[in-house]
Scaffold this motif. Structure first.
Motif, mmCIF file in Angstrom:
data_model
loop_
_atom_site.group_PDB
_atom_site.id
_atom_site.type_symbol
_atom_site.label_atom_id
_atom_site.label_comp_id
_atom_site.label_asym_id
_atom_site.label_seq_id
_atom_site.Cartn_x
_atom_site.Cartn_y
_atom_site.Cartn_z
ATOM 1 N N VAL A 70 0.833 -1.206 0.000
ATOM 2 C CA VAL A 70 0.000 0.000 0.000
ATOM 3 C C VAL A 70 0.867 1.256 0.000
ATOM 4 N N GLY A 71 1.920 1.253 0.806
ATOM 5 C CA GLY A 71 2.792 2.417 0.853
ATOM 6 C C GLY A 71 3.446 2.710 -0.489
ATOM 7 N N LEU A 72 3.922 1.662 -1.160
ATOM 8 C CA LEU A 72 4.557 1.868 -2.456
ATOM 9 C C LEU A 72 3.537 2.253 -3.521
ATOM 10 N N ALA A 73 2.322 1.698 -3.434
ATOM 11 C CA ALA A 73 1.275 2.062 -4.392
ATOM 12 C C ALA A 73 0.902 3.537 -4.257
ATOM 13 N N VAL A 74 0.826 4.029 -3.022
ATOM 14 C CA VAL A 74 0.551 5.452 -2.816
ATOM 15 C C VAL A 74 1.679 6.302 -3.389
ATOM 16 N N SER A 99 3.821 10.004 -7.757
ATOM 17 C CA SER A 99 4.918 10.314 -8.669
ATOM 18 C C SER A 99 4.970 9.268 -9.778
ATOM 19 N N ARG A 100 4.678 9.696 -10.979
ATOM 20 C CA ARG A 100 4.733 8.809 -12.136
ATOM 21 C C ARG A 100 6.154 8.319 -12.401
ATOM 22 N N VAL A 144 8.484 7.744 -10.151
ATOM 23 C CA VAL A 144 8.798 6.687 -9.185
ATOM 24 C C VAL A 144 8.187 5.367 -9.641
ATOM 25 N N GLU A 145 6.955 5.410 -10.135
ATOM 26 C CA GLU A 145 6.311 4.186 -10.625
ATOM 27 C C GLU A 145 7.080 3.585 -11.794
ATOM 28 N N MET A 146 7.470 4.431 -12.747
ATOM 29 C CA MET A 146 8.215 3.925 -13.899
ATOM 30 C C MET A 146 9.565 3.357 -13.485
ATOM 31 N N SER A 147 10.143 3.890 -12.412
ATOM 32 C CA SER A 147 11.469 3.456 -11.982
ATOM 33 C C SER A 147 11.429 2.163 -11.179
ATOM 34 N N LEU A 148 10.438 1.997 -10.299
ATOM 35 C CA LEU A 148 10.444 0.891 -9.346
ATOM 36 C C LEU A 148 9.528 -0.272 -9.699
ATOM 37 N N THR A 163 -3.690 -2.457 -5.577
ATOM 38 C CA THR A 163 -3.873 -1.136 -4.976
ATOM 39 C C THR A 163 -3.484 -0.037 -5.951
ATOM 40 N N THR A 164 -2.407 -0.245 -6.689
ATOM 41 C CA THR A 164 -2.008 0.735 -7.708
ATOM 42 C C THR A 164 -3.094 0.891 -8.764
ATOM 43 N N LEU A 165 -3.658 -0.228 -9.203
ATOM 44 C CA LEU A 165 -4.746 -0.176 -10.174
ATOM 45 C C LEU A 165 -5.941 0.596 -9.627
ATOM 46 N N GLY A 166 -6.290 0.337 -8.368
ATOM 47 C CA GLY A 166 -7.424 1.040 -7.769
ATOM 48 C C GLY A 166 -7.187 2.524 -7.622
ATOM 49 N N LEU A 167 -5.987 2.900 -7.211
ATOM 50 C CA LEU A 167 -5.679 4.321 -7.047
ATOM 51 C C LEU A 167 -5.686 5.062 -8.374
ATOM 52 N N ASN A 168 -5.351 4.352 -9.447
ATOM 53 C CA ASN A 168 -5.316 4.984 -10.772
ATOM 54 C C ASN A 168 -6.632 4.863 -11.531
ATOM 55 N N SER A 169 -7.632 4.210 -10.933
ATOM 56 C CA SER A 169 -8.903 3.994 -11.624
ATOM 57 C C SER A 169 -9.999 4.960 -11.192
ATOM 58 N N VAL A 170 -9.618 6.006 -10.494
ATOM 59 C CA VAL A 170 -10.602 6.993 -10.030
ATOM 60 C C VAL A 170 -11.154 7.768 -11.223
ATOM 61 N N ASP A 171 -12.431 8.073 -11.167
ATOM 62 C CA ASP A 171 -13.083 8.864 -12.210
ATOM 63 C C ASP A 171 -12.379 10.216 -12.363
ATOM 64 N N ARG A 172 -11.941 10.517 -13.579
ATOM 65 C CA ARG A 172 -11.216 11.769 -13.828
ATOM 66 C C ARG A 172 -12.080 13.004 -13.562
#
Length: 284
Positions: A99-103, A108-109, A111-115, A161-170
């Motif tokens: 959860v911490g890493l997903a947040v 930070s995009r 950080v996601e691309m890097s890790l 968790t990453t998928l859920g955090l990024n699936s919020v209605d724009r």
């Protein structure tokens, strides 16, 4: 007789009555059918042993396994506690780290691309291939097992968790921005609640994987002694051709996995049943 005393018969919609009967049938069948299949499978197992006169050290009868489970309860349940402790601790660490890493990925995009590729590498590499390195660099046996189980359970929580955090209605994100919400306010009040069903789905997967990781890690580590888990009891029973104890340990592992899944499913229902569509559909 007055008009107020006259009873008007209630009219029941035939379609609604049929749907209600189907719902009752499904509720009953959801536990009765698996129970019938399980009883039939155990009975068939017993008959196969009798008909083919299979020796006990190859395939024991169910009654012998049950007697062994009762007779060796002290040994097996102490080993179960060792395996369960590794499972729960690794799952807790997977939740905190995932959860911490997903947040962090959401904030930070870059950080996601890097890790994220490194998380995928940990997931796709078999734990039996990673363990020799862990065995070299880690001295404590419990830490070795905990690290192996954590690696197995970590990725489902992180990815879901990453998928859920990024699936919020724009549109909702834009609405928060228009009202001057900070990134952390948007995270706390919008992204995290929206990601909760995804996180809980990943948690149910990770719970079973944590148990599998704990058992496989102990198989690979080859631990032994009084503080050993159930995997060591299986290895020991296999060497001694003690098939009843081997089957008893396997049954305990299976029952533990079922209990973990049911407990996490109950937690998921408890969190979601008042507001999320997936839980609401199950109630109606």
């Amino acid at each position: 007789m007055s008009a107020t005393d006259t009873k008007i018969p209630s009219i029941i919609d035939p379609d609604e009555a049929r749907r209600e009967r189907l719902r009752k049938l499904e509720r009953t069948g959801s536990w009765l059918l698996p129970l019938i299949i399980m009883v039939a499978a155990i009975a068939l197992w017993d008959r196969i042993c009798v008909w083919n006169e299979i020796p006990q050290y190859i395939l024991p009868r169910p009654g012998v396994v049950l007697d062994t489970l009762i007779k060796d309860a002290a040994l097996l349940f102490s080993s179960l506690l060792v395996t369960l402790r590794i499972t729960v601790l690794s799952l807790a660490l997977a939740v905190i780290g995932g959860v911490g890493l997903a947040v962090l990925f959401t904030q930070s995009r870059f950080v996601e691309m890097s890790l994220f590729p490194f998380a995928i590498v940990l997931q796709v590499t078999p734990i039996v291939a990673i363990f020799p390195l862990i065995n070299i660099y880690v001295d404590d046996q419990t830490t070795k097992l905990l690290l192996c189980a954590w690696i197995v359970a970590f990725f489902p929580i992180l990815s879901n968790t990453t998928l859920g955090l990024n699936s919020v209605d724009r549109n909702l994100i834009d609405y928060f921005r228009l009202n001057g919400a900070t990134r952390w306010q948007t995270l706390w009040h919008l992204r995290l609640p929206a990601a909760m069903p995804y996180f809980l789905g990943g948690l149910k997967i990770a719970g079973g994987l944590a148990l599998i990781g704990a058992v496989v890690a102990e198989f690979v580590a080859g631990t032994a002694g009084q503080s050993s888990g159930l995997a060591s009891r299986i290895i020991e029973a296999g060497y001694r051709l003690n098939a009843p104890r081997l089957f008893a340990a396997l049954i305990l592992i299976s029952l533990t996995g079922i209990v973990i899944f049911l407990a996490l499913s109950w937690i998921s229902h408890l969190v979601l049943h008042r507001w999320h569509e997936s839980a609401l559909k199950q109630e109606h």
